[in-house]
Design an enzyme around this catalytic site. Structure first.
Site: not given
Ligand code: THU
Length: 129
Positions: A43, A45, A54, A56, A85, A88
């Site tokens: 991920n 940000e 994300c 995935e 999430c 994804c």
């Molecule tokens: N995140 C992912 O990388 N994958 C997911 O399926 C759930 C959320 C990340 C996004 C963000 O950087 C952090 O987790 C918190 O939401």
């Protein structure tokens, strides 16, 4: 090492590259392409929060960009073995179909195996409308 273990190891490695200064929640993913190659994602940000991506989706788009036409399995590593999430789930279903998904946590070598349609039982499919 089995291909599943390799996939989980690659997801674990990708997680070390996560850029998650806002949430502190690092996620690593790895997807297995039809060629047998493995593609990582972590991920990333952003200070403009919605532009965060994300792990995935980065792994899946990485594999597609490299020319993979089919995606066969996905591994995800988080601190607690959390599930992807909703966004994804939809992308996994659309781009990979009903594949095995391995969820692992940072402190365990064990992974739990699911399938895409278990995690998203009623996916949106534009072709059905
Ligand atoms: N995140 C992912 O990388 N994958 C997911 O399926 C759930 C959320 C990340 C996004 C963000 O950087 C952090 O987790 C918190 O939401």
């Amino acid at each position: 090492m089995t291909v599943n273990k390799k996939l989980i190891e690659q997801a674990r490695l990708a997680r070390t590259r996560a850029r998650a200064p806002y949430s502190g929640y690092a996620v690593g993913a790895a997807v297995l392409g039809g060629s047998g190659a493995i593609y990582p994602g972590c991920n990333v940000e952003s200070g403009a929060y919605p532009t965060t991506m994300c792990a995935e989706r980065i792994a899946i788009y990485n594999a597609i960009s490299a020319g993979e036409e089919s995606l066969q399995a996905l591994a995800i590593v988080t601190k607690d073995g959390g599930t992807p999430c909703g966004a994804c789930h939809q992308v996994i279903y659309e781009q990979c179909g009903d594949i095995p998904i391995y969820l692992a946590s940072e402190n365990s070598s064990e992974a739990v195996e699911y399938r895409s349609t278990q995690l998203l039982p009623f996916p949106f499919n534009l072709n059905e409308h």
